[in-house]
Structure formats: C-alpha cells, structure tokens
Design a protein around this motif. Structure first.
Motif, PDB file in Angstrom:
ATOM      1  N   UNK A  47      62.283  23.493 -69.170  1.00  3.50           N
ATOM      2  CA  UNK A  47      62.753  23.292 -68.935  1.00  3.50           C
ATOM      3  C   UNK A  47      62.702  23.238 -67.421  1.00  3.50           C
ATOM      4  N   UNK A  48      62.767  22.089 -66.382  1.00  5.28           N
ATOM      5  CA  UNK A  48      62.062  21.987 -66.008  1.00  5.28           C
ATOM      6  C   UNK A  48      63.503  21.342 -64.750  1.00  5.28           C
ATOM      7  N   UNK A  49      63.893  21.256 -63.751  1.00  6.88           N
ATOM      8  CA  UNK A  49      64.605  20.784 -63.143  1.00  6.88           C
ATOM      9  C   UNK A  49      64.697  20.418 -61.684  1.00  6.88           C
ATOM     10  N   UNK A  50      64.423  19.598 -61.038  1.00 11.88           N
ATOM     11  CA  UNK A  50      64.303  18.979 -59.147  1.00 11.88           C
ATOM     12  C   UNK A  50      64.764  17.913 -59.272  1.00 11.88           C
ATOM     13  N   UNK A  51      65.296  17.630 -57.322  1.00 12.28           N
ATOM     14  CA  UNK A  51      66.690  16.887 -57.551  1.00 12.28           C
ATOM     15  C   UNK A  51      65.388  15.699 -57.176  1.00 12.28           C
ATOM     16  N   UNK A  52      65.799  14.733 -57.280  1.00 12.17           N
ATOM     17  CA  UNK A  52      65.103  13.453 -57.465  1.00 12.17           C
ATOM     18  C   UNK A  52      64.095  12.680 -56.292  1.00 12.17           C
ATOM     19  N   UNK A  53      64.278  13.381 -55.377  1.00 10.03           N
ATOM     20  CA  UNK A  53      64.014  13.877 -53.639  1.00 10.03           C
ATOM     21  C   UNK A  53      62.676  14.482 -53.048  1.00 10.03           C
ATOM     22  N   UNK A  54      62.346  15.022 -54.535  1.00 13.65           N
ATOM     23  CA  UNK A  54      61.849  16.609 -54.380  1.00 13.65           C
ATOM     24  C   UNK A  54      60.110  16.097 -55.218  1.00 13.65           C
ATOM     25  N   UNK A  55      59.956  15.842 -54.501  1.00 19.95           N
ATOM     26  CA  UNK A  55      58.608  15.179 -54.910  1.00 19.95           C
ATOM     27  C   UNK A  55      57.438  16.045 -55.619  1.00 19.95           C
ATOM     28  N   UNK A  56      57.272  17.577 -55.110  1.00 17.36           N
ATOM     29  CA  UNK A  56      56.089  17.978 -55.093  1.00 17.36           C
ATOM     30  C   UNK A  56      56.424  18.707 -56.611  1.00 17.36           C
ATOM     31  N   UNK A  86      69.629  14.430 -60.603  1.00 14.11           N
ATOM     32  CA  UNK A  86      68.505  15.905 -60.544  1.00 14.11           C
ATOM     33  C   UNK A  86      67.732  15.435 -61.797  1.00 14.11           C
ATOM     34  N   UNK A  87      67.000  15.358 -61.949  1.00 13.28           N
ATOM     35  CA  UNK A  87      65.803  14.896 -63.210  1.00 13.28           C
ATOM     36  C   UNK A  87      65.238  16.086 -63.203  1.00 13.28           C
ATOM     37  N   UNK A  88      65.782  16.254 -65.000  1.00 12.12           N
ATOM     38  CA  UNK A  88      65.482  17.084 -65.570  1.00 12.12           C
ATOM     39  C   UNK A  88      63.940  16.841 -66.902  1.00 12.12           C
ATOM     40  N   UNK A  89      63.426  17.701 -66.451  1.00  9.81           N
ATOM     41  CA  UNK A  89      62.402  17.297 -67.538  1.00  9.81           C
ATOM     42  C   UNK A  89      61.598  18.801 -68.396  1.00  9.81           C
ATOM     43  N   UNK A 111      58.446  17.743 -58.697  1.00 11.50           N
ATOM     44  CA  UNK A 111      58.553  16.399 -59.947  1.00 11.50           C
ATOM     45  C   UNK A 111      56.710  16.609 -59.684  1.00 11.50           C
ATOM     46  N   UNK A 112      56.219  16.494 -59.437  1.00 17.59           N
ATOM     47  CA  UNK A 112      54.488  16.433 -59.703  1.00 17.59           C
ATOM     48  C   UNK A 112      53.783  17.500 -60.065  1.00 17.59           C
ATOM     49  N   UNK A 113      54.475  18.650 -60.185  1.00 14.33           N
ATOM     50  CA  UNK A 113      53.966  19.288 -60.557  1.00 14.33           C
ATOM     51  C   UNK A 113      54.393  19.597 -62.567  1.00 14.33           C
ATOM     52  N   UNK A 114      55.092  18.784 -62.240  1.00 13.09           N
ATOM     53  CA  UNK A 114      56.037  19.107 -63.544  1.00 13.09           C
ATOM     54  C   UNK A 114      54.889  17.917 -64.334  1.00 13.09           C
ATOM     55  N   UNK A 115      54.972  16.417 -64.255  1.00 12.94           N
ATOM     56  CA  UNK A 115      54.116  15.878 -64.684  1.00 12.94           C
ATOM     57  C   UNK A 115      53.293  15.837 -64.544  1.00 12.94           C
ATOM     58  N   UNK A 116      52.018  16.846 -63.825  1.00 15.03           N
ATOM     59  CA  UNK A 116      50.811  17.044 -64.220  1.00 15.03           C
ATOM     60  C   UNK A 116      50.425  18.153 -65.554  1.00 15.03           C
ATOM     61  N   UNK A 117      51.377  19.000 -65.302  1.00 15.89           N
ATOM     62  CA  UNK A 117      51.756  20.048 -66.676  1.00 15.89           C
ATOM     63  C   UNK A 117      52.276  19.769 -68.160  1.00 15.89           C
ATOM     64  N   UNK A 118      51.823  18.483 -67.691  1.00 16.67           N
ATOM     65  CA  UNK A 118      52.955  17.636 -69.206  1.00 16.67           C
ATOM     66  C   UNK A 118      54.121  17.418 -69.462  1.00 16.67           C
ATOM     67  N   UNK A 119      54.219  17.200 -68.452  1.00 19.51           N
ATOM     68  CA  UNK A 119      56.343  17.586 -69.040  1.00 19.51           C
ATOM     69  C   UNK A 119      57.035  15.961 -68.692  1.00 19.51           C
ATOM     70  N   UNK A 120      58.106  16.221 -69.865  1.00 20.63           N
ATOM     71  CA  UNK A 120      58.286  14.359 -70.255  1.00 20.63           C
ATOM     72  C   UNK A 120      59.402  14.254 -69.581  1.00 20.63           C
ATOM     73  N   UNK A 121      60.371  13.162 -69.248  1.00 21.62           N
ATOM     74  CA  UNK A 121      61.292  13.489 -68.686  1.00 21.62           C
ATOM     75  C   UNK A 121      62.687  13.769 -69.609  1.00 21.62           C
TER      76      UNK A 121
END
Length: 217
Positions: free
Chosen positions: A145-154, A181-184, A156-166
């Motif tokens: 699990x990873x969680x980021x504020x929705x304006x933490x673009x960096x 906060x967006x959870x992945x 969130x980009x890492x999570x998406x790049x590594x295959x995490x799903x919302x």
C-alpha cells in the motif's frame, strides 16, 4: 556479535544503482545532516507529518529519533523498517516499509523521503522497486500500500509507474487544512510480471522471526 542477537543490520537489498540497509552510527549522522539541508522543495507540503518542515536542527533530530524509535518499538506483530537509501555509498534518503500483524495480513505500507538535492534523479523509483522486491520476493507480501496527497505528483507518478492501482480516496487533515489522500495498492499478481532479476537480497533468513515469519530449519 550484535547481529547474533539483532540481525537486522545484516539485511540488505541491492540493485545495480543503489543499496537499501540500516545505517551505521556515522552513516546515521550523515543522514541527519542530509535532512538538515532540506527534504522538500520550497512551497510544497507532501508529508502529513510536520518534521520535514521544521528547522534544520529539528529535522536532523527527527531523523535520529525515528530511526532509534523504530528499532526500540519493534515487535513481530508491529514493525517499521526504515531502510536508508545509499547511492555510491552515501545516504540520500529513507525508504520504509511497515506492517501490523504481518504474519496473518501479509500487507505492508511504504513511505519514503529523499534529500532535496537528490530529487529528480529517479532514485525514488529505484528505491521503491528495491523495497517491493524485499516485500514480495523476500517477505512473502501479498499487497503493498502507498498513500499520497493528491497534489503530490512525484509520489503518484512512482506508484503508477510501478503498477499500483487506485485504492480509494480519503478526506484528510494536512496541518490544519483539508486535503485529499489517494491510496494505491499493488498486489502480488500485478508485481510478478515486473520482477527484476538484477536485485539481490542478503541477510534476510536470520531476520525471519523478527518479521513474524517461520524460522527456516
């Protein structure tokens, strides 16, 4: 030897670019110096905790206390592993993973920070990739699990790049102000196709009981 009683200092994750492991005392001091020089870019507030926005002296002390606290409070049922990220032998930040009742739940929550002078070099992605290898290939994790504020673009980009799903959005309190906060979530089945053969784990077997795992015979 100390590692006969507390084997965590012998645990290491290596990629061709960096290493994750616990620091020696001199390396911990160097990590504190790094934090004192800055952790976040001016005008950004990516962390829920206040430590990253404090004075240089307090940032350094927070890093030291977090390291010592994680080891002092460690139990197999509730642990936090704060691995230092080493680039060419020098500390550049921290990549953490933590879990509660891991033996049953097989789920970890990760977090990280890099010294501001090391932002934008791809180290965050590489460090999280190494951490995921430890989690899935080493510890038998089923979900990360990873969680980021929705304006933490960096982040969130890492999570998406590594295959995490919302994995849902939470209404949060960021230093007295409303934030989302967006959870992945990254499950084992989605991680397996990305597994890298060039990442090496050492020193994990002696640590099994500390993670609540069966001790190999």
């Amino acid at each position: 030897m100390l590692t006969d009683h507390w084997p965590l200092p012998g645990l290491s994750v290596r990629t061709p670019r960096l290493e994750l492991r616990l620091p020696t005392e001199p390396e911990l001091a160097e990590l504190a110096d790094l934090a004192a020089r800055g952790v976040v870019a001016p005008g950004t507030r990516p962390f829920r905790s206040d430590w990253a926005y404090d004075t240089p002296v307090e940032r350094a002390r927070s890093v030291l206390k977090a390291h010592w606290r994680s080891l002092a409070d460690w139990t197999p049922e509730d642990w936090a592993l704060l691995l230092v990220v080493f680039d060419e032998g020098r500390p550049v930040g921290v990549q953490s993973l933590r879990a509660t009742e891991f033996a049953v739940r097989r789920e970890i929550l990760s977090g990280s920070w890099l010294g501001v002078e090391h932002h934008g070099r791809g180290l965050g992605t590489e460090a999280r990739t190494a951490m995921l290898h430890l989690a899935f290939a080493g510890l038998g994790t089923e979900s990360a699990i990873s969680a980021s504020f929705t304006d933490n673009a960096a982040s969130i980009a890492v999570s998406r790049k590594l295959g995490y799903l919302p994995d849902g959005v939470e209404r949060d309190n960021r230093h007295g102000e409303f934030a989302l906060t967006q959870r992945f979530r990254l499950d084992r089945a989605d991680w397996e196709p990305t597994r890298r053969p060039d990442i090496r784990l050492t020193g994990l077997t002696p640590c099994a009981a500390l993670f609540g795992l069966p001790v190999p015979v």
